[in-house]
Design an enzyme around this catalytic site. Structure first.
Site, mmCIF file in Angstrom:
data_model
loop_
_atom_site.group_PDB
_atom_site.id
_atom_site.type_symbol
_atom_site.label_atom_id
_atom_site.label_comp_id
_atom_site.label_asym_id
_atom_site.label_seq_id
_atom_site.Cartn_x
_atom_site.Cartn_y
_atom_site.Cartn_z
ATOM 1 N N ASN A 11 0.861 -1.184 0.000
ATOM 2 C CA ASN A 11 0.000 0.000 0.000
ATOM 3 C C ASN A 11 0.901 1.238 0.000
ATOM 4 O OD1 ASN A 11 -1.825 2.028 0.439
ATOM 5 N ND2 ASN A 11 -2.580 1.245 2.399
ATOM 6 N N LYS A 13 0.037 4.213 -0.201
ATOM 7 C CA LYS A 13 -0.646 5.347 0.451
ATOM 8 C C LYS A 13 -0.457 6.622 -0.372
ATOM 9 C CE LYS A 13 -0.340 2.958 4.825
ATOM 10 N NZ LYS A 13 -0.296 3.009 6.272
ATOM 11 N N GLU A 103 -7.013 4.215 7.883
ATOM 12 C CA GLU A 103 -6.871 5.654 7.611
ATOM 13 C C GLU A 103 -8.146 6.202 6.981
ATOM 14 O OE1 GLU A 103 -3.135 5.163 5.605
ATOM 15 O OE2 GLU A 103 -2.323 4.555 7.538
ATOM 16 N N GLY A 179 2.429 2.277 10.795
ATOM 17 C CA GLY A 179 3.329 3.420 10.637
ATOM 18 C C GLY A 179 4.002 3.860 11.923
ATOM 19 N N SER A 220 3.607 -2.085 10.378
ATOM 20 C CA SER A 220 5.058 -2.087 10.584
ATOM 21 C C SER A 220 5.700 -3.441 10.280
ATOM 22 C CB SER A 220 5.407 -1.629 12.008
ATOM 23 O OG SER A 220 4.921 -0.320 12.235
HETATM 24 P P1 13P Z 1 3.022 0.325 7.701
HETATM 25 O O1 13P Z 1 3.624 -0.922 7.117
HETATM 26 O O2 13P Z 1 3.713 1.581 7.247
HETATM 27 O O3 13P Z 1 2.866 0.235 9.191
HETATM 28 O O4 13P Z 1 1.522 0.449 7.096
HETATM 29 C C1 13P Z 1 0.692 -0.650 7.149
HETATM 30 C C2 13P Z 1 -0.534 -0.328 6.391
HETATM 31 O O5 13P Z 1 -1.331 0.495 6.788
HETATM 32 C C3 13P Z 1 -0.752 -1.013 5.113
HETATM 33 O O6 13P Z 1 -2.025 -0.786 4.626
#
Ligand code: 13P
Length: 261
Positions: A11, A13, A103, A179, A220
């Site tokens: 992802n 984002k 999110e 995150g 993470s």
């Molecule tokens: P991180 O790997 O940055 O923690 O994000 C996970 C996530 O939200 C994937 O959709």
């Protein structure tokens, strides 16, 4: 134990720019070869402006990496300023939709009803769907992890048939781990995944669905912890944020998943 093909999502984002997307896509083509995508389903979720170029570049390179969208409108084309339809996504080579990401639930304010509408519309349109679920820190500390996951599954999967579940992947993403660098321990993640699968088995569907559905862990996940996480019996892959922006890290996580196959 039933064998499930591991499934890894990247992802992206709201990150990267044209040059960064081009470089990451080219690096992924090199790092994730046909033998890898034969063993592991790999999907990337670029931001909207980059979906068409990424899908085009992967197709031109003959890559089997799939392209997914981070969101979509649940209805057909029409007067919905600012929205993007499933028909448009399909038109540019997108075949997977991510719904229910924390999110979108907690920052944008999407509720279970909208998540469900998007999921049903995507299945109707022939998409694969990744349904993200997960509890906040407050909910975890109140002992509500399973109740929250079950609730988000019950609402999110309302109206979905056992047959349609062949196109659905669940992504368990504890909100406090996204995150933050705080990863659920493999044992904690396994416990939540087992409860998710149990609910598919006895609450929502049946043995066949529960045994077949892939449940990704997200939050993470990195090359250093991927092996222990995907090594758990009910963790069938991962949904990766930060580490998906570096082809080497993403490829290392995919390799960890492949080693369990
Ligand atoms: P991180 O790997 O940055 O923690 O994000 C996970 C996530 O939200 C994937 O959709």
């Amino acid at each position: 134990m039933p064998s499930r093909k591991p499934s890894i999502g990247g992802n992206w984002k709201m990150n990267l720019d044209t040059a960064g997307v081009k470089e990451l896509t080219a690096d992924l083509v090199n790092a994730v070869d046909a033998a890898t995508t034969e063993a592991v389903d790999v999907t990337v979720f670029p931001p909207f402006p980059y979906l068409a170029p990424v899908a085009g570049a992967l197709c031109d390179a003959g890559s089997q990496i799939r392209v997914g969208a981070q969101d979509a409108w649940a209805g057909p084309n029409g007067a919905f300023t600012g929205e993007v339809s499933l028909a448009m996504l399909k038109d540019v080579g997108v075949n997977t939709l991510l719904v229910g990401h924390s999110e979108r639930r907690h920052v944008v304010g999407e509720g279970d009803t909208l998540v469900n509408a998007k999921l049903l519309a995507a299945l109707d349109a022939g998409f694969e769907v990744v349904l993200a679920i997960g509890e906040t820190l407050e909910q975890r500390e109140a002992g509500q992890t399973d109740a929250i996951n079950w609730g988000q599954m019950g609402y999110g999967l309302a109206g979905v048939s056992a047959q349609q579940m062949a196109k659905v992947t669940i992504a368990y993403e504890p909100v406090w781990a996204i995150g933050t660098g705080k990863t659920a321990t493999p044992e904690d993640a396994q416990k939540a995944h087992a409860a998710i699968r149990a609910f598919l088995r006895t609450g929502l569907f049946n043995d066949a669905v529960a045994d077949a559905v892939r449940i990704q862990y997200g939050g993470s996940m990195k090359p250093g912890n991927a092996k222990d996480l995907v090594g758990q019996p009910d963790i069938d892959g991962g949904l990766i944020g930060g580490a998906a922006l570096k082809a080497d890290d993403f490829a290392a996580i995919i390799a960890a998943a492949r080693a369990t196959a």
